[in-house]
Scaffold this active site. Sequence first.
Site, PDB file in Angstrom:
ATOM      1  N   SER A 118       0.822  -1.202   0.000  1.00  7.61           N
ATOM      2  CA  SER A 118       0.000   0.000   0.000  1.00  7.61           C
ATOM      3  C   SER A 118       0.858   1.255   0.000  1.00  7.61           C
ATOM      4  CB  SER A 118      -0.891  -0.018   1.247  1.00  7.61           C
ATOM      5  OG  SER A 118      -1.967   0.868   1.136  1.00  7.61           O
ATOM      6  N   ALA A 129       1.813   8.895  -2.273  1.00 11.40           N
ATOM      7  CA  ALA A 129       1.162   9.974  -2.997  1.00 11.40           C
ATOM      8  C   ALA A 129       2.168  11.013  -3.471  1.00 11.40           C
ATOM      9  CB  ALA A 129       0.118  10.639  -2.109  1.00 11.40           C
ATOM     10  N   TYR A 174      -8.323  14.671   2.195  1.00 10.24           N
ATOM     11  CA  TYR A 174      -7.562  15.513   1.286  1.00 10.24           C
ATOM     12  C   TYR A 174      -8.488  16.115   0.231  1.00 10.24           C
ATOM     13  CZ  TYR A 174      -3.786  13.308   3.850  1.00 10.24           C
ATOM     14  OH  TYR A 174      -2.972  12.864   4.868  1.00 10.24           O
ATOM     15  N   LEU A 178      -5.371  -3.480   8.816  1.00 16.03           N
ATOM     16  CA  LEU A 178      -5.135  -4.527   9.822  1.00 16.03           C
ATOM     17  C   LEU A 178      -5.407  -5.921   9.266  1.00 16.03           C
ATOM     18  CD1 LEU A 178      -6.414  -2.831  13.110  1.00 16.03           C
ATOM     19  CD2 LEU A 178      -4.093  -2.950  12.183  1.00 16.03           C
ATOM     20  N   GLY A 220       0.234  -1.698   4.489  1.00 14.92           N
ATOM     21  CA  GLY A 220       1.164  -0.596   4.608  1.00 14.92           C
ATOM     22  C   GLY A 220       2.069  -0.779   5.807  1.00 14.92           C
ATOM     23  N   ARG A 221       1.527  -0.526   7.008  1.00 15.50           N
ATOM     24  CA  ARG A 221       2.333  -0.665   8.224  1.00 15.50           C
ATOM     25  C   ARG A 221       2.865  -2.083   8.382  1.00 15.50           C
ATOM     26  NH1 ARG A 221      -1.909   2.793   9.335  1.00 15.50           N
ATOM     27  NH2 ARG A 221      -1.360   4.776  10.314  1.00 15.50           N
TER      28      ARG A 221
END
Length: 363
Positions: free
Chosen positions: A23, A59, A183, A302, A324-325
């Site tokens: 991600s 991004a 955003y 998650l 991602g994380r």
Amino acid sequence: MTSRLFSPLKLRGIDLDNRIVVSPMAQYSADEGGFAGPWHLVHIGQFAVSGPGLIIMEAAAVQPCGRISRGDLGLWSDDHIAGLRAVTDFTHSHGSARIGIQLAHSGRKGSALAPWLGSTELGPDDGGWDTVSASAIPYPGRRMPQALDAAGLDALKADYVSAAQRAQQAGFDLLELHCAHGYLLNSFLSAMSNDRTDDYGGSLANRMRYPLEVFAAIRAAWPEHLPLGVRVSATDWVDGGWTIEDSIAFAKELKALGCDYVTASSGGIVPEQKITPARGYQVPLAAAIRNQAGIATMAVGLIEDGPHGEEILADGAADLIALGRGMMYDPRWAWHAAEKMEQQAAFPSQYARSHPSMRNRAR
């Protein structure tokens, strides 16, 4: 054993080896002026050699005022192409993954310090800049943004198109349009941040209009054989805000314009959101969009391990799973999932000796 997670997927003219996606992860580490540097090459490079099907780079701002922080990547200038090309060249040369990038504008949440410095707003005297948004409604605790007028909307749309064209020159295989997390484009969608009285405010159809126009303009400029997806905040998690039903309606419109997938994230429009993160807490959002809008989805949030990803895909909740994380903590996530599930993930030749099947062999 047949695995959905490790099965290939075709998106327009590109083939993914598996359904595992890295991600986009904001690094706030670009050189002054939005340039990719050694950090980005190493950060993405570690994933490129670790077996995912797709990597989506963080991004990139389409305008200087579209950065979240001074360390954000940019794609508003041709000068940005070379640094990004180094990343895509490495990925294509040494890994099996395809690589995409997000196009974004921070809107009213821009001009801030990096998270590890507190994410506090930067004023003009501190190297910050004036922000713009759908309406003159500040993000709580931030200064007033300027509402984009007709000329500003046209200029911004043109800048999205130019950034997409630069992304092609930089060698990316896929684009993801960022319409999430409070955003700029997300600020048009949500009534929490849009009180316009023109054709871009009021009804759901009007609030969707500008993001759809931007998408259509990018789709027309982006090569037909390359995929274009959209990341949405599928719900604002706040009363009176954007809902999953709104996201389904938006996804149907995107599909009609040639959108290839929707990534179902959530939240970010206001700090009052009520989220209780838990294992796979956003997966039902991806499932609702997939099943009711009839479009491919990417599940995020998650996702614990390979069997969890397999479960999501087998249940028909999504077509791809993204981390991602989890990937930052374990860049070899795909390898470890493959070992646990008795599947295969790509290894570069230089690392072949690390594969479990090779560990006990004599040197």
